[in-house]
Scaffold this motif. Structure first.
Motif, short mmCIF file in Angstrom:
data_model
loop_
_atom_site.label_atom_id
_atom_site.label_comp_id
_atom_site.label_asym_id
_atom_site.label_seq_id
_atom_site.Cartn_x
_atom_site.Cartn_y
_atom_site.Cartn_z
N UNK A 101 0.82 -1.21 0.00
CA UNK A 101 0.00 0.00 0.00
C UNK A 101 0.86 1.25 0.00
N UNK A 102 1.91 1.25 0.81
CA UNK A 102 2.77 2.42 0.93
C UNK A 102 3.62 2.63 -0.31
N UNK A 103 4.24 1.56 -0.79
CA UNK A 103 5.18 1.68 -1.90
C UNK A 103 4.48 1.45 -3.24
N UNK A 104 3.46 2.22 -3.49
CA UNK A 104 2.73 2.07 -4.74
C UNK A 104 3.66 2.40 -5.91
N UNK A 105 3.47 1.69 -6.97
CA UNK A 105 4.26 1.93 -8.16
C UNK A 105 3.72 3.14 -8.91
N UNK A 106 4.61 3.84 -9.60
CA UNK A 106 4.21 4.92 -10.50
C UNK A 106 5.27 5.02 -11.59
N UNK A 107 4.92 5.68 -12.68
CA UNK A 107 5.80 5.69 -13.85
C UNK A 107 6.65 6.95 -13.99
N UNK A 108 6.16 8.07 -13.47
CA UNK A 108 6.90 9.32 -13.60
C UNK A 108 6.26 10.35 -12.66
N UNK A 109 6.91 11.49 -12.53
CA UNK A 109 6.34 12.62 -11.79
C UNK A 109 5.91 13.71 -12.78
N UNK A 110 4.84 14.40 -12.45
CA UNK A 110 4.59 15.73 -13.01
C UNK A 110 5.20 16.73 -12.04
N UNK A 111 6.08 17.59 -12.54
CA UNK A 111 6.57 18.71 -11.76
C UNK A 111 5.79 19.93 -12.24
N UNK A 112 5.00 20.52 -11.35
CA UNK A 112 4.05 21.56 -11.73
C UNK A 112 4.42 22.88 -11.08
N UNK A 113 4.55 23.91 -11.92
CA UNK A 113 4.82 25.26 -11.43
C UNK A 113 3.69 26.18 -11.88
N UNK A 114 3.33 27.13 -11.03
CA UNK A 114 2.22 28.03 -11.34
C UNK A 114 2.68 29.48 -11.37
N UNK A 115 2.02 30.26 -12.25
CA UNK A 115 2.33 31.68 -12.33
C UNK A 115 1.43 32.43 -11.36
N UNK A 116 2.00 33.15 -10.38
CA UNK A 116 1.17 33.78 -9.35
C UNK A 116 0.21 34.83 -9.88
N UNK A 117 0.62 35.52 -10.95
CA UNK A 117 -0.27 36.53 -11.52
C UNK A 117 -1.57 35.94 -12.02
N UNK A 118 -1.49 34.73 -12.57
CA UNK A 118 -2.69 34.06 -13.08
C UNK A 118 -3.51 33.41 -11.97
N UNK A 119 -2.87 33.10 -10.87
CA UNK A 119 -3.60 32.58 -9.71
C UNK A 119 -4.41 33.71 -9.06
N UNK A 120 -3.80 34.90 -9.00
CA UNK A 120 -4.38 35.98 -8.22
C UNK A 120 -5.43 36.81 -8.95
N UNK A 121 -5.37 36.85 -10.29
CA UNK A 121 -6.29 37.77 -10.98
C UNK A 121 -7.59 37.11 -11.42
#
Length: 227
Positions: free
Chosen positions: A21-41
């Motif tokens: 349960x703990x060591x679930x398999x996965x194939x890759x990571x998404x590394x996600x970055x956000x632009x603060x101007x688009x979050x705030x407006x």
């Protein structure tokens, strides 16, 4: 003796199932970055952390284990919640590079707790809590999205840019094709919101994505708002 043996077997089975349960398999990571101007407006708005307005730069949203079929594990180990002491030496970098913009104003602890509990615990087989957050910080430095876009003449000035030019600029800088997620500002303008890059299961190396995230919602022309 028989009952003790049966109990031991049951305990071993439970331990084995728990490890799966703990060591679930996965194939890759998404590394996600956000632009603060688009979050705030957006109509939802934002709240700056107690340390003040973050820098005008992309901020980390998360490092998310994913599978090639589009599915993803989540909340893999409720027995290993976020522990602030594990990342005490990273706090300054996290505040700078992984700030919370949610309301009410937050010092980031609740944000990082959510990211570790939901996503980080699914990578425990390769990254413990400290390594998980350090990996994300390293990837932020490696990608340097704002510089990649600026080198192609794409700046956060409220102007409209071709989506393909944004993708190509990041590809030229980092060597891999990103996925772009957009949202709409209060006036309904489609804008650059989040950038997804794919990373191998070590959390260290960018790779070409095998599957694109859902819900990108980008037009061919999008704005890059100021912050």
């Amino acid at each position: 003796m028989k009952s003790k043996g049966s109990l031991l077997i049951k305990l071993l089975i439970i331990q084995y199932l728990s490890s799966l349960f703990v060591a679930q398999n996965f194939d890759f990571f998404y590394f996600v970055q956000q632009w603060p101007g688009s979050y705030c407006d957006t109509s939802q708005g934002c709240c700056y952390p107690p340390t003040g307005k973050p820098a005008s730069d992309f901020g980390i949203h998360g490092l998310w284990p994913n599978n090639n079929d589009g599915s993803y594990p989540s909340n893999c180990d409720p027995n290993n919640p976020f522990n602030q002491s594990e990342v005490s030496d990273l706090m300054s970098s996290l505040e700078t590079n992984w700030p919370s913009l949610a309301c009410p104003s937050s010092d980031g602890i609740s944000f990082w707790t959510h990211e570790w509990d939901k996503h980080g615990t699914c990578s425990e087989s390769v990254l413990d809590e400290h390594d998980y957050f350090q990996a994300a910080l390293n990837l932020k430095n490696k990608t340097n999205l704002l510089q990649a876009l600026a080198s192609a003449g794409i700046n956060p000035n409220g102007e409209s840019y071709n989506l393909s030019d944004i993708i190509n600029a990041i590809n030229q800088s980092d060597g891999f094709t990103p996925s772009i997620e957009c949202n709409d500002d209060e006036s309904g303008n489609n804008q650059l919101y989040q950038v997804y890059m794919c990373v191998d299961t070590s959390g260290s190396n960018l790779i070409e994505c095998s599957v694109s995230p859902t819900g990108a919602n980008c037009a061919n022309q999008i704005t890059f708002p100021a912050f």
